[in-house]
Each structure stands twice: as structure tokens, then as C-alpha cells.
Design a protein around this motif. Sequence first.
Motif, mmCIF file in Angstrom:
data_model
loop_
_atom_site.group_PDB
_atom_site.id
_atom_site.type_symbol
_atom_site.label_atom_id
_atom_site.label_comp_id
_atom_site.label_asym_id
_atom_site.label_seq_id
_atom_site.Cartn_x
_atom_site.Cartn_y
_atom_site.Cartn_z
ATOM 1 N N THR A 23 0.837 -1.205 0.000
ATOM 2 C CA THR A 23 0.000 0.000 0.000
ATOM 3 C C THR A 23 0.875 1.260 0.000
ATOM 4 O OG1 THR A 23 -0.102 -0.230 2.404
ATOM 5 C CG2 THR A 23 -1.997 -1.012 1.157
ATOM 6 N N GLY A 46 -5.288 3.229 0.274
ATOM 7 C CA GLY A 46 -6.632 3.535 0.787
ATOM 8 C C GLY A 46 -6.559 4.372 2.041
ATOM 9 N N LYS A 105 -2.185 -1.234 13.276
ATOM 10 C CA LYS A 105 -1.189 -2.055 12.584
ATOM 11 C C LYS A 105 -0.107 -2.523 13.565
ATOM 12 C CE LYS A 105 1.162 -1.362 8.109
ATOM 13 N NZ LYS A 105 1.325 -0.322 7.055
ATOM 14 N N ARG A 380 -7.376 -4.490 -6.708
ATOM 15 C CA ARG A 380 -8.147 -3.681 -5.756
ATOM 16 C C ARG A 380 -8.160 -2.231 -6.220
ATOM 17 N NH1 ARG A 380 -6.351 -1.757 0.266
ATOM 18 N NH2 ARG A 380 -5.258 -0.197 -1.011
HETATM 19 N N1 GLU Z 1 -4.972 0.300 4.962
HETATM 20 C C1 GLU Z 1 -4.677 1.128 3.844
HETATM 21 C C2 GLU Z 1 -4.682 0.329 2.564
HETATM 22 O O1 GLU Z 1 -4.881 -0.852 2.578
HETATM 23 C C3 GLU Z 1 -3.373 1.873 3.939
HETATM 24 C C4 GLU Z 1 -2.659 1.906 5.238
HETATM 25 C C5 GLU Z 1 -1.657 0.809 5.399
HETATM 26 O O2 GLU Z 1 -1.666 -0.170 4.635
HETATM 27 O O3 GLU Z 1 -0.888 0.937 6.317
HETATM 28 O O4 GLU Z 1 -4.495 0.888 1.519
#
Ligand code: GLU
Length: 406
Positions: A23, A46, A105, A380
Motif C-alpha cells: 500500500t 486507501g 497495525k 483492488r
Molecule cells: N490500509 C490502507 C490500505 O490498505 C493503507 C494503510 C496501510 O496499509 O498501512 O491501503
Amino acid sequence: MPDKPGLTTHLNLNVRGLPISATLGINERSNQLIREGKRIYKLGLGQSPFPVPEVVVNGLRINAFRRTTCRFSDCRIARRRRCAITRTQGLNFAAEDVMIGPGSKELMFILQLVYYGELVIPTPSWVSYAPQAHIIGRQIKWLDTDAKSHWKVTPENLAKLCASDPDRPRLIILNYPSNPHGYTYSSAELEAIAAVARKYRMLVLADEIYGEVHFLGEHTSIAQYYPEGTIVSSGLSKWCGAGGWRLGTFAFPAQLQWLKNAMATAASETYTSTSAPIQYAAVKAFQGGAEIEEYLFQSRRVLSHLAHTLVARLNQAGFDIAPTHGGFYLFLDFAAFGPALGAAGINNSIDLCERLLTDTGVALLPGVAFGRPSSELTVRIAFVDFDGARALEAAGRLSPTEPPAR
Ligand code: GLU
């Protein structure tokens, strides 16, 4: 005199060769291409497009400027008000049942570190669960799903996996509304999965970070059906526009205090606590109130409208995708276009994303980053690259009784 040998690399085998998180990687790459003058549609990362609500920003402002000292002990301030944190799940956790971390996270990483068992993750799942297990050296079991069942775990396939080695300690991560596919579970589905988890004494990490952005505001937690074995994970990033503030929460049932205590020990030896001013501001966010409710109502309307419009357009273009339930994402399978793509030299999700990026400037993430087979043509779309402040303002001018698009 012979030259002294230079410094050599001595890396833990578990991280050797691991790339940066998919990501964050696609975001950096998109930004680099933009700096080079290319037109890029950033549908890779995202993150919430909406600004942090004013009342929460004020909470930060006041606490950052009024408090001239900030001791370590102050960092437990959000703890005293932790009950407020779980208000929306309709679950009653005591203040001491909630653990705060610098993003959910990090809490997930510490959970995987202290828990000794197999990690079960549905495929597709968010990009970081598996690499975290890999870094720590935990075993992963992928649980296959399919497009027909909207990529959801079924009690049957979960029971099958558990029955193959019934006494093994296991932790499953269930994320709903889901990143990467946007679907969520009905109460009946959660109840059925809970029954299997209970039968096999499996721990559930319910990653409910998108719970507040269920398009209809009707999120239900599996903790309603399996309270004794569920940890509920959430945070400020997705519903409060505060990804960069880094505040995540884990809520534990009394039966899992042993796990919370072990995590607290690991936390005390690593991050100590989450920044105190951010914790004070988070209390404002989790306490809610009229301004937060209005913000959430309008955010859901905007996201829901976008998701439904995209689904309709994609179906017109030849995809077969059902309307989603919440969050920031759609998960698309280009299988129907396989022959044409193959003729153009595109044979897997990585090729597909590369060509889309170079030929059209559209940045997406390949299905393989979410644990799908490498030969598949899944991707995605993170449909949150827009001006959230303007969108909220525009939505606020519409009649408040107008329901969000179904
Ligand atoms: N959860 C978000 C994504 O899947 C971004 C943040 C991250 O992966 O730490 O894009």
C-alpha cells in the motif's frame, strides 16, 4: 596494507528481501510519477479523503498547547476514558480492557509476536497481515474464498481447515467491512462463524477499522456472538480522517486478559505509549456527539454513493460485481477479459496493474498483494482519491432525509 572489508549486511532472514508494504509502495511510486510530470489516478493507497472533524482537531490543539509538560504517565490518559472508545460496536468493555497503540497495525504486529499459534487469514486479505507473520516467523494458513460468495469466509471452509488439525492453537483475522473487497457479514453469518471458532477454541481478531464507514451505519461485531474469544480492533484512521495521527485500539474480553497483559509488556519495551496529545484528541472522537454523527452520516453518504456508482459503471462495462457494504474499496476480477488481456501479453495481476499504470496512469494494487493466486487477474480499487472536504460540504447541502444510495 590490504583494504579493510566494507560493512556487510547482516539481516534477519525473515526480513531479507521483503519489499516495503504494497500500500505504501504504490503510494510512493504514484507520487514519484506525479513528480515526473505524469498524470496519475491514485487508486492504490486507501486513506480517508475526509478532514479530521473540527471538534477532534480542537481536542488536539488544546491539549498540545495547554499542557506544557508531558510525562510518560500522562500517556495513559485515554485509558481512563477507554470505555468511550467502543461506543459504536454496542459492546461493553471496561476501561482496562482496551489497549491503545500507535495505529492498529502496530497492535496487530505485537499480537502476532506474543501469541503462539497459527495465523489464519482469508484470501483476499489486507496486505500487511501476512508480512507481519513472516517477519515474526509465524506460520500462515490461507483460507480460500471465492468471488461467488463475495470473497467471504464461510463456516464450512473454516470448519474444514480447523478439523484438519483440531488441537492446534489458531488466530483468525476477520476484517469487515473488508479491505480489499468492501463486503461485510450479516449477523447470521457472524453467528455461524462464531460457532465454529468456539468449537475449535480459535481466537478471532475482528479488524473492524471500517465498521464506522458501513454505508448504512449498521455494523455488527462478531464479538456479539463470540465475546470470550474475540479481540475487537479499531482506530482513528478510516472513519476520522486521521491516518497520520496513528492511534489504534484493541478491546479484550476478560478471558483474554493474559493476552492483553503480554501485549502490554511488549508495548512497554517498545513504543511505551501513543503520543499523549493524540490520545486526548481521540477521547473527543470516541466520545462522539452531534458533530461526529453528522460527519459520519455525510461520510457514509459520499462513500456509498461513490461505491454504488462505480459498481453500476463497472457492470455496464462487462464486470459482474455486487454492490458493496462499506469502506473504501472494490475488488475486481478481470477473468472475463482474460483471453483479450492474454493476447496483449497480460497474464497475471501484476502485469495488469503495471500496464494500467503505464498506459493509463491508473494506480491499483494487484490481487496477489492480498494473497490471491499469482495467475489471477484480480485487482483492488481504492476509490478515495478525491477532495473529501468539498464532498462533505456538497453532501451537507443535500436534504438530510435523503437516504444514502443503496
Ligand atoms: N490500509 C490502507 C490500505 O490498505 C493503507 C494503510 C496501510 O496499509 O498501512 O491501503
